[in-house]
Design a protein around this motif. Sequence first.
Motif, PDB file in Angstrom:
ATOM      1  N   VAL A   1      40.020  41.698   3.729  1.00  0.00           N
ATOM      2  CA  VAL A   1      38.563  41.548   3.717  1.00  0.00           C
ATOM      3  C   VAL A   1      38.018  41.465   2.295  1.00  0.00           C
ATOM      4  CG1 VAL A   1      38.214  42.653   5.959  1.00  0.00           C
ATOM      5  CG2 VAL A   1      38.213  44.055   3.889  1.00  0.00           C
ATOM      6  N   SER A   2      38.748  42.008   1.340  1.00  0.00           N
ATOM      7  CA  SER A   2      38.282  41.996  -0.050  1.00  0.00           C
ATOM      8  C   SER A   2      38.211  40.585  -0.621  1.00  0.00           C
ATOM      9  CB  SER A   2      39.199  42.856  -0.923  1.00  0.00           C
ATOM     10  OG  SER A   2      40.531  42.362  -0.888  1.00  0.00           O
TER      11      SER A   2
ATOM     12  N   VAL B   1      31.941  36.666   2.252  1.00  0.00           N
ATOM     13  CA  VAL B   1      31.144  37.169   3.370  1.00  0.00           C
ATOM     14  C   VAL B   1      29.768  36.518   3.411  1.00  0.00           C
ATOM     15  CG1 VAL B   1      30.089  39.220   4.397  1.00  0.00           C
ATOM     16  CG2 VAL B   1      32.392  39.353   3.436  1.00  0.00           C
TER      17      VAL B   1
ATOM     18  N   ASP C   1      31.679  39.143  11.616  1.00  0.00           N
ATOM     19  CA  ASP C   1      32.533  40.231  11.140  1.00  0.00           C
ATOM     20  C   ASP C   1      33.855  39.676  10.627  1.00  0.00           C
ATOM     21  OD1 ASP C   1      30.740  42.352  12.252  1.00  0.00           O
ATOM     22  OD2 ASP C   1      31.347  41.411  14.133  1.00  0.00           O
TER      23      ASP C   1
ATOM     24  N   ASP D   1      39.763  47.241   8.669  1.00  0.00           N
ATOM     25  CA  ASP D   1      38.760  47.110   7.613  1.00  0.00           C
ATOM     26  C   ASP D   1      37.778  46.038   8.052  1.00  0.00           C
ATOM     27  OD1 ASP D   1      39.630  48.843   5.302  1.00  0.00           O
ATOM     28  OD2 ASP D   1      41.460  47.675   5.595  1.00  0.00           O
TER      29      ASP D   1
ATOM     30  N   ARG E   1      34.001  43.945   7.224  1.00  0.00           N
ATOM     31  CA  ARG E   1      32.810  43.589   6.452  1.00  0.00           C
ATOM     32  C   ARG E   1      31.961  42.675   7.332  1.00  0.00           C
ATOM     33  NH1 ARG E   1      34.578  41.272   0.745  1.00  0.00           N
ATOM     34  NH2 ARG E   1      32.305  41.325   0.428  1.00  0.00           N
TER      35      ARG E   1
ATOM     36  N   GLU F   1      25.301  40.591   3.644  1.00  0.00           N
ATOM     37  CA  GLU F   1      26.265  41.627   4.009  1.00  0.00           C
ATOM     38  C   GLU F   1      25.599  42.995   3.998  1.00  0.00           C
ATOM     39  OE1 GLU F   1      30.738  43.250   2.813  1.00  0.00           O
ATOM     40  OE2 GLU F   1      29.697  41.834   1.487  1.00  0.00           O
TER      41      GLU F   1
ATOM     42  N   LEU G   1      26.285  47.420   4.462  1.00  0.00           N
ATOM     43  CA  LEU G   1      27.308  48.411   4.132  1.00  0.00           C
ATOM     44  C   LEU G   1      28.125  48.841   5.352  1.00  0.00           C
ATOM     45  CD1 LEU G   1      25.379  50.669   1.597  1.00  0.00           C
ATOM     46  CD2 LEU G   1      27.129  48.955   1.110  1.00  0.00           C
TER      47      LEU G   1
ATOM     48  N   TYR H   1      37.218  51.185   8.966  1.00  0.00           N
ATOM     49  CA  TYR H   1      36.734  51.460   7.614  1.00  0.00           C
ATOM     50  C   TYR H   1      35.668  50.432   7.254  1.00  0.00           C
ATOM     51  CZ  TYR H   1      40.712  54.599   7.017  1.00  0.00           C
ATOM     52  OH  TYR H   1      41.610  55.634   7.156  1.00  0.00           O
ATOM     53  N   THR H   2      34.498  50.909   6.844  1.00  0.00           N
ATOM     54  CA  THR H   2      33.381  50.034   6.508  1.00  0.00           C
ATOM     55  C   THR H   2      33.257  49.885   4.994  1.00  0.00           C
ATOM     56  OG1 THR H   2      31.748  51.818   6.379  1.00  0.00           O
ATOM     57  CG2 THR H   2      32.190  50.881   8.565  1.00  0.00           C
ATOM     58  N   LYS H   3      32.422  48.948   4.564  1.00  0.00           N
ATOM     59  CA  LYS H   3      32.236  48.720   3.131  1.00  0.00           C
ATOM     60  C   LYS H   3      31.650  49.945   2.434  1.00  0.00           C
ATOM     61  CE  LYS H   3      30.238  45.603  -0.278  1.00  0.00           C
ATOM     62  NZ  LYS H   3      29.351  44.446  -0.546  1.00  0.00           N
ATOM     63  N   SER H   4      30.850  50.731   3.150  1.00  0.00           N
ATOM     64  CA  SER H   4      30.224  51.916   2.558  1.00  0.00           C
ATOM     65  C   SER H   4      31.231  53.009   2.231  1.00  0.00           C
ATOM     66  CB  SER H   4      29.178  52.486   3.518  1.00  0.00           C
ATOM     67  OG  SER H   4      29.815  53.069   4.648  1.00  0.00           O
TER      68      SER H   4
END
Length: 207
Positions: A94-95, A99, A120, A131, A133, A142, A144, A170-173
């Motif tokens: 996802v990194s 997005v 998503d 993971d 985003r 996008e 968090l 796991y979320t971006k936050s």
Amino acid sequence: RIMNPDGSEAPMCGNGVRCLAKFAADRGIARHRLSIETLAGMIYADVKGERVKARMVEPTDLKLNFEIRVRGRKERLNFVNTGVPHAVKMVDFVSRCDVDGLGAAIRRHPYFAPHGANVDFVSLRKDGALDVRTYERGVEGETLACGTGSTAAALVFAAQKNLKSPVLVYTKSGETLKIYFSRAGIGFFGVYLEGRIIKTFEGSAAL
């Protein structure tokens, strides 16, 4: 009722209703087990300390592994409505996802007309966690974390990769969400969204 930054109204918000449940319980407005009516249907929440677990509306319109053409190339997607519509794209990392750019193009694609869809981007960890985003319509960017998006991701990966309940997201936050569900054939029922709710500030506004 949930209002987006662009002034549009969302049928519901998974993390939003959990925040509301925590607020109502802490203020004595409601008990620690309560029901919340949304445009998408009734949500049932259970507040235990910092953790709030909400029974989501029944997911609908699950569609797996289809392609649309976006910005001159084919994109393979999945779709499910978890109270709001979500297009779910499986990715390796996802990194590395665009997005905002690709998310906006998919969100407005004619395939999802007239209302569009949240988008998503989801990758699978070796331990079976996800993971996520999310590009959210109404925000038009996008966010968090997205509770309905995390739920959509968990259900799609359960259907595609046979993940078992509960699924850790796991979320971006940096916060983690836990998705519970039961299966009936290719469908799902008894879907719950659970995670922490932390009070960050308190203020007032003159209306």
